[in-house]
Design a protein around this motif. Sequence first.
Motif, PDB file in Angstrom:
ATOM      1  N   PRO A   1       8.733  24.687   8.065  1.00  0.00           N
ATOM      2  CA  PRO A   1       7.940  25.611   8.999  1.00  0.00           C
ATOM      3  C   PRO A   1       8.750  27.000   9.038  1.00  0.00           C
ATOM      4  O   PRO A   1       9.851  27.232   8.503  1.00  0.00           O
ATOM      5  CB  PRO A   1       8.316  24.962   9.973  1.00  0.00           C
ATOM      6  N   CYS A   2       7.833  27.952   9.730  1.00  0.00           N
ATOM      7  CA  CYS A   2       8.421  29.130  10.107  1.00  0.00           C
ATOM      8  C   CYS A   2       8.334  30.089   8.773  1.00  0.00           C
ATOM      9  O   CYS A   2       9.103  31.055   8.529  1.00  0.00           O
ATOM     10  CB  CYS A   2       9.648  29.457  10.767  1.00  0.00           C
ATOM     11  N   LEU A   3       7.638  29.855   7.675  1.00  0.00           N
ATOM     12  CA  LEU A   3       7.902  30.833   6.457  1.00  0.00           C
ATOM     13  C   LEU A   3       7.492  32.139   6.732  1.00  0.00           C
ATOM     14  O   LEU A   3       7.810  33.163   6.046  1.00  0.00           O
ATOM     15  CB  LEU A   3       7.198  30.187   5.300  1.00  0.00           C
TER      16      LEU A   3
ATOM     17  N   GLU B   1       8.408  36.131  16.598  1.00  0.00           N
ATOM     18  CA  GLU B   1       7.435  35.103  16.864  1.00  0.00           C
ATOM     19  C   GLU B   1       8.325  33.726  17.075  1.00  0.00           C
ATOM     20  O   GLU B   1       7.838  32.950  17.852  1.00  0.00           O
ATOM     21  CB  GLU B   1       6.755  34.957  15.533  1.00  0.00           C
ATOM     22  N   CYS B   2       9.331  33.501  16.143  1.00  0.00           N
ATOM     23  CA  CYS B   2      10.190  32.235  16.437  1.00  0.00           C
ATOM     24  C   CYS B   2      10.583  32.213  18.003  1.00  0.00           C
ATOM     25  O   CYS B   2      10.883  31.076  18.569  1.00  0.00           O
ATOM     26  CB  CYS B   2      11.197  31.902  15.467  1.00  0.00           C
ATOM     27  N   LYS B   3      11.053  33.184  18.288  1.00  0.00           N
ATOM     28  CA  LYS B   3      11.573  33.458  19.482  1.00  0.00           C
ATOM     29  C   LYS B   3      10.768  32.996  20.632  1.00  0.00           C
ATOM     30  O   LYS B   3      11.116  31.933  21.633  1.00  0.00           O
ATOM     31  CB  LYS B   3      12.242  34.789  20.022  1.00  0.00           C
ATOM     32  N   SER B   4       9.438  33.578  20.683  1.00  0.00           N
ATOM     33  CA  SER B   4       8.605  33.115  21.890  1.00  0.00           C
ATOM     34  C   SER B   4       8.115  31.629  21.504  1.00  0.00           C
ATOM     35  O   SER B   4       7.880  31.243  22.677  1.00  0.00           O
ATOM     36  CB  SER B   4       7.476  34.143  21.812  1.00  0.00           C
ATOM     37  N   CYS B   5       8.089  31.284  20.525  1.00  0.00           N
ATOM     38  CA  CYS B   5       7.561  29.927  20.078  1.00  0.00           C
ATOM     39  C   CYS B   5       8.609  29.002  20.685  1.00  0.00           C
ATOM     40  O   CYS B   5       8.201  28.177  21.467  1.00  0.00           O
ATOM     41  CB  CYS B   5       7.314  29.876  18.471  1.00  0.00           C
ATOM     42  N   LEU B   6       9.776  29.206  20.415  1.00  0.00           N
ATOM     43  CA  LEU B   6      10.833  28.519  20.997  1.00  0.00           C
ATOM     44  C   LEU B   6      11.109  28.449  22.271  1.00  0.00           C
ATOM     45  O   LEU B   6      11.259  27.196  23.077  1.00  0.00           O
ATOM     46  CB  LEU B   6      12.292  28.798  20.083  1.00  0.00           C
TER      47      LEU B   6
HETATM   48 FE1  FES Z   1       9.463  29.521  14.210  1.00  0.00          FE
HETATM   49 FE2  FES Z   1       7.975  28.221  15.909  1.00  0.00          FE
HETATM   50  S1  FES Z   1       7.137  29.856  14.640  1.00  0.00           S
HETATM   51  S2  FES Z   1      10.129  28.249  15.640  1.00  0.00           S
END
Ligand code: FES
Length: 360
Positions: free
Chosen positions: A320-322, A328-333
């Motif tokens: 995931p997260c390519l 974006e990963c920060k707010s997603c997490l």
């Molecule tokens: Fe990367 Fe969810 S989009 S952790």
Amino acid sequence: MTIVEEILAKPLFSKEDLLVLLGSQNVDRLKLFEKAKEVKTTCVGRKVYFRGLIEYSNYCNKNCYYCGIRAGNSRYARYQMTDAEVMEAVSYALVNDYASIVIQSGERTGKTFVDGIESLLKMIDRQSEGKIHVTLSLGEQTRETYQRWFDAGAHRYLLRIEVSNPELYLKLHPNNLQHNYQRRLDALKTLRSIGYQVGTGVMIGLPFQTLDDLADDLLFFRDFDIDMAGMGPYIEHADTPLFKYRDELLPLKERFDLSLKMVAILRIMMKNINIAATTAMQTIDPQGREKALMVGANVIMPNLTPVKYRQDYLLYENKPCLDEEAEECKSCLEARIHMAGDTIGYGEWGDSIHYAERNP
Ligand code: FES
Ligand code: 5AD
Ligand code: SF4
């Protein structure tokens, strides 16, 4: 009391106990997860620590049979991040209060590489004024190299044993000195003797792997007295030799469930170590990492690798997260961790409590 309840009440699990727990179903399985969550809450707390992940380079000298970036795979463009790119990721970590980063790469040796890492470590320490702690995940190296990197400021090292059964190890790697079980074990011991916080782990659901092997893996972690663990499901990759066994594997859902059980059992066995909710878990189940947090994991590695390199660092398929930038990963997490009922330990190193106990 059911058999599982009796086992969960014991201070020390036997191998037979572990086999029962790994095979638990329905109510018993939920009891295991409940107990693991309880142990996490009381022994390490409901805080999750971020380790910003920098996938520094996908060059690799090795040919592990399971891994997509093995030297023998010519499908990926090989890259190494520039120092400026690494320092940009470090700045991101600093500004966003991630107190810790992981530098990972395929296994490389040679003076240029070793010197390069040493100089990066010094730069990171200088630029962050010691605020950022660095974990390395750069494979097997000589004692001298490990020592130099430690002296340059690295605090922790991740080196998965991959499987603790030497015979199984032989089936998953070429049979040569470069891929040698004993050498890997020795590397772990060397890291430990130098003073690193040492993390190791295994893949779960590999071809030829049995429940017995997984029980032994858990006992290996306990005997080795590890500080940190990172475990996840094995996910097949089409460009690897093991791909031909894809029809003999456990279904993905079962590999995932076994991974959850491994996390839960390890949390109960080793109450104050750090355990990662790994990306491979999210590859199988969109809520995989939250589920791992709810059964004992307390570390997550948000990806800080520049997006342009991500599709070339595919150890397994469907990672995931390519396309997601660090932000974006920060707010997603943040949302995911919140859903799991935990909080994020921003600005905290989140060192392994177990390590601190070992080194009073
Ligand atoms: Fe990367 Fe969810 S989009 S952790
Ligand atoms: N599936 C899951 N994990 C893998 N790794 C390598 N290949 C795979 C795969 N196909 C893991 C190994 C390695 C870590 C960096 O990634 O355990 O130590
Ligand atoms: Fe290289 Fe690590 Fe992949 Fe093995 S698992 S081929 S050492 S990157």
